[in-house]
Design a protein around this motif. Structure first.
Motif, short mmCIF file in Angstrom:
data_model
loop_
_atom_site.label_atom_id
_atom_site.label_comp_id
_atom_site.label_asym_id
_atom_site.label_seq_id
_atom_site.Cartn_x
_atom_site.Cartn_y
_atom_site.Cartn_z
N ARG A 113 16.18 36.74 -23.73
CA ARG A 113 15.54 35.46 -23.38
C ARG A 113 14.16 35.34 -24.04
O ARG A 113 13.77 34.26 -24.50
N ALA A 114 13.44 36.45 -24.10
CA ALA A 114 12.10 36.41 -24.71
C ALA A 114 12.19 36.05 -26.18
O ALA A 114 11.36 35.28 -26.69
N ASP A 115 13.18 36.60 -26.89
CA ASP A 115 13.36 36.25 -28.30
C ASP A 115 13.61 34.75 -28.46
O ASP A 115 13.04 34.10 -29.35
N ALA A 116 14.48 34.21 -27.62
CA ALA A 116 14.79 32.78 -27.70
C ALA A 116 13.56 31.93 -27.36
O ALA A 116 13.32 30.89 -28.00
N ASP A 117 12.77 32.37 -26.38
CA ASP A 117 11.56 31.63 -26.01
C ASP A 117 10.56 31.61 -27.17
O ASP A 117 9.93 30.58 -27.45
N GLY A 137 5.82 32.12 -42.53
CA GLY A 137 4.60 31.67 -41.86
C GLY A 137 4.86 30.99 -40.53
O GLY A 137 3.96 30.93 -39.68
N THR A 138 6.08 30.49 -40.32
CA THR A 138 6.42 29.85 -39.05
C THR A 138 6.33 30.82 -37.88
O THR A 138 6.08 30.42 -36.75
N TRP A 139 6.51 32.10 -38.14
CA TRP A 139 6.68 33.09 -37.09
C TRP A 139 5.43 33.95 -36.85
O TRP A 139 5.49 34.89 -36.04
N THR A 140 4.34 33.66 -37.51
CA THR A 140 3.18 34.55 -37.45
C THR A 140 2.38 34.44 -36.17
O THR A 140 1.55 35.31 -35.88
N LYS A 141 2.59 33.38 -35.38
CA LYS A 141 1.75 33.17 -34.19
C LYS A 141 2.57 33.00 -32.92
O LYS A 141 2.19 32.28 -32.01
N VAL A 142 3.71 33.69 -32.84
CA VAL A 142 4.55 33.56 -31.65
C VAL A 142 4.52 34.83 -30.82
O VAL A 142 4.23 35.90 -31.30
N SER A 168 17.15 39.16 -39.31
CA SER A 168 15.97 40.04 -39.27
C SER A 168 14.68 39.25 -39.42
O SER A 168 13.88 39.48 -40.33
N ILE A 169 14.48 38.30 -38.53
CA ILE A 169 13.26 37.48 -38.57
C ILE A 169 12.12 38.28 -37.97
O ILE A 169 12.15 38.63 -36.78
N PRO A 170 11.07 38.59 -38.74
CA PRO A 170 9.98 39.42 -38.22
C PRO A 170 9.08 38.63 -37.28
O PRO A 170 8.75 37.46 -37.54
N LEU A 171 8.66 39.28 -36.20
CA LEU A 171 7.75 38.68 -35.23
C LEU A 171 6.50 39.55 -35.13
O LEU A 171 6.54 40.76 -35.41
N PRO A 172 5.39 38.97 -34.72
CA PRO A 172 4.18 39.78 -34.53
C PRO A 172 4.42 40.92 -33.55
O PRO A 172 5.19 40.78 -32.59
N GLY A 173 3.77 42.05 -33.79
CA GLY A 173 3.92 43.20 -32.91
C GLY A 173 5.06 44.12 -33.30
O GLY A 173 5.36 45.08 -32.57
N GLY A 174 5.73 43.85 -34.42
CA GLY A 174 6.82 44.71 -34.86
C GLY A 174 8.18 44.33 -34.33
O GLY A 174 9.18 44.99 -34.65
N ASP A 175 8.27 43.30 -33.48
CA ASP A 175 9.57 42.85 -32.99
C ASP A 175 10.28 42.02 -34.05
O ASP A 175 9.68 41.63 -35.06
N ARG A 176 11.53 41.72 -33.81
CA ARG A 176 12.27 40.84 -34.72
C ARG A 176 13.42 40.21 -33.96
O ARG A 176 13.92 40.76 -32.97
N ILE A 177 13.82 39.06 -34.44
CA ILE A 177 15.03 38.40 -33.95
C ILE A 177 16.17 38.84 -34.86
O ILE A 177 16.09 38.67 -36.09
N HIS A 178 17.22 39.40 -34.28
CA HIS A 178 18.32 39.92 -35.09
C HIS A 178 18.94 38.81 -35.95
O HIS A 178 19.15 38.98 -37.15
N HIS A 179 19.28 37.68 -35.31
CA HIS A 179 19.91 36.57 -36.03
C HIS A 179 19.47 35.25 -35.40
O HIS A 179 19.29 35.16 -34.18
N LEU A 180 19.36 34.24 -36.23
CA LEU A 180 19.12 32.88 -35.74
C LEU A 180 20.17 31.98 -36.38
O LEU A 180 20.28 31.90 -37.60
N ALA A 237 8.08 28.65 -31.82
CA ALA A 237 7.82 28.56 -33.26
C ALA A 237 8.40 27.30 -33.87
O ALA A 237 7.78 26.68 -34.74
N LEU A 238 9.59 26.91 -33.42
CA LEU A 238 10.31 25.80 -34.05
C LEU A 238 10.15 24.49 -33.28
O LEU A 238 10.68 23.46 -33.72
N THR A 239 9.44 24.54 -32.15
CA THR A 239 9.28 23.36 -31.28
C THR A 239 10.62 22.69 -31.01
O THR A 239 10.76 21.47 -31.09
N ALA A 240 11.61 23.51 -30.72
CA ALA A 240 12.96 23.02 -30.41
C ALA A 240 13.62 24.04 -29.47
O ALA A 240 13.25 25.22 -29.47
#
Length: 267
Positions: free
Chosen positions: A193-197, A262-267, A139-151, A202-205
């Motif tokens: 794909r958008a979540d992975a992008d 904080g890593t995810w605030t600008k993606v 449940s990684i939160p992303l700007p705009g209310g989206d989230r990545i289910h799992h990383l 964010a992680l530069t990887a």
């Protein structure tokens, strides 16, 4: 008597025995699981060993505490409110249902509860990979209310995993469309794909997209897929069989970066 006391304590679920002076200051601790005695002062080595003698369960290593790695330093400096590692699978859905359980009687099941079952099953499967050098964040939160289910982060690389509840239904995948049973097809693979992008940015990887399908009766992929992996929830642990991409130090460094909100605030 040397005036030293042994005080048991628990840290991150593991027992430690701290050796303290009469004034309460710690001068050493014994980590049973690591079989190591960490000394803050070499001058008191013999006194500490005598005090801990009755508690030792076998051969031990004695010395100063190991120097923390950059990843450990990053974790130690992270405020608890900004640490995503404690998130449970489907954390956002759990919070949503706690705040608004919905009416007690519904003609149809709450779709949040179906999504909850899927994310918990896939998340728990990813968490079990921890013993083979992997880390999972949920449940990684992303700007705009989206989230990545799992990383998932491990020797085989990084994977952004999106889950789909499909209990007892046939799932047909025709990139980028995903059809669940008799419902209208959805462009779900674009979201995956958008979540992975976003994670890659964010992680530069490089982060690989994965769609994990929960409890489907059948999964049919009609044509070769571009980049995305489609897995059943029972196949998620197969990610652990991939390797040779990241070294352990790289895994730890990326996990330290990814767990920081904080890593995810600008993606």
């Amino acid at each position: 008597m040397n005036g030293l006391r042994v005080i048991p304590a628990w840290r991150h679920g593991q027992e430690r025995l701290y050796v303290s002076r009469a004034d309460g200051r710690n001068i050493a601790w014994y980590d049973r699981e690591a079989a190591r005695i960490n000394l803050l002062s070499e001058e008191e080595r013999e006194e500490v060993l005598r005090t801990l003698g009755p508690f030792l369960t076998g051969p031990v290593t004695v010395g100063p505490p190991p120097v923390p790695t950059p990843a450990e330093l990053a974790r130690l400096s992270l405020h608890p409110d900004d640490d995503l590692a404690p998130n449970r699978p489907a954390e956002a859905l759990i919070v949503s249902l706690d705040r608004d359980p919905g009416p007690p009687h519904r003609l149809r099941p709450d779709p949040r509860r179906r999504a909850l079952a899927a994310e918990q099953a896939v998340g728990e499967a990813l968490d079990r990979l921890d013993g083979v050098g992997w880390h999972a964040l949920h449940s990684i939160p992303l700007p705009g209310g989206d989230r990545i289910h799992h990383l998932a982060i491990g020797p085989g690389g990084l994977f952004a995993v999106h889950t789909l509840y499909a209990r007892k239904q046939r799932v047909t995948v025709a990139d980028p469309m995903v059809t669940l049973g008799r419902r209208d097809p959805q462009r779900l693979l674009r979201r995956v794909r958008a979540d992975a992008d976003r994670a890659s940015y964010a992680l530069t990887a490089e982060v690989h997209p994965v769609l994990a399908v929960y409890a489907a009766s059948e999964v049919a992929v009609t044509a070769p897929l571009r980049e995305v992996r489609v897995l059943k929830d029972t196949e998620v642990d197969g990610l652990s069989r991939t390797g040779g991409v990241l070294k352990p130090a790289d895994v730890e460094a990326l996990h330290a970066m990814a767990r920081d909100r904080g890593t995810w605030t600008k993606v």
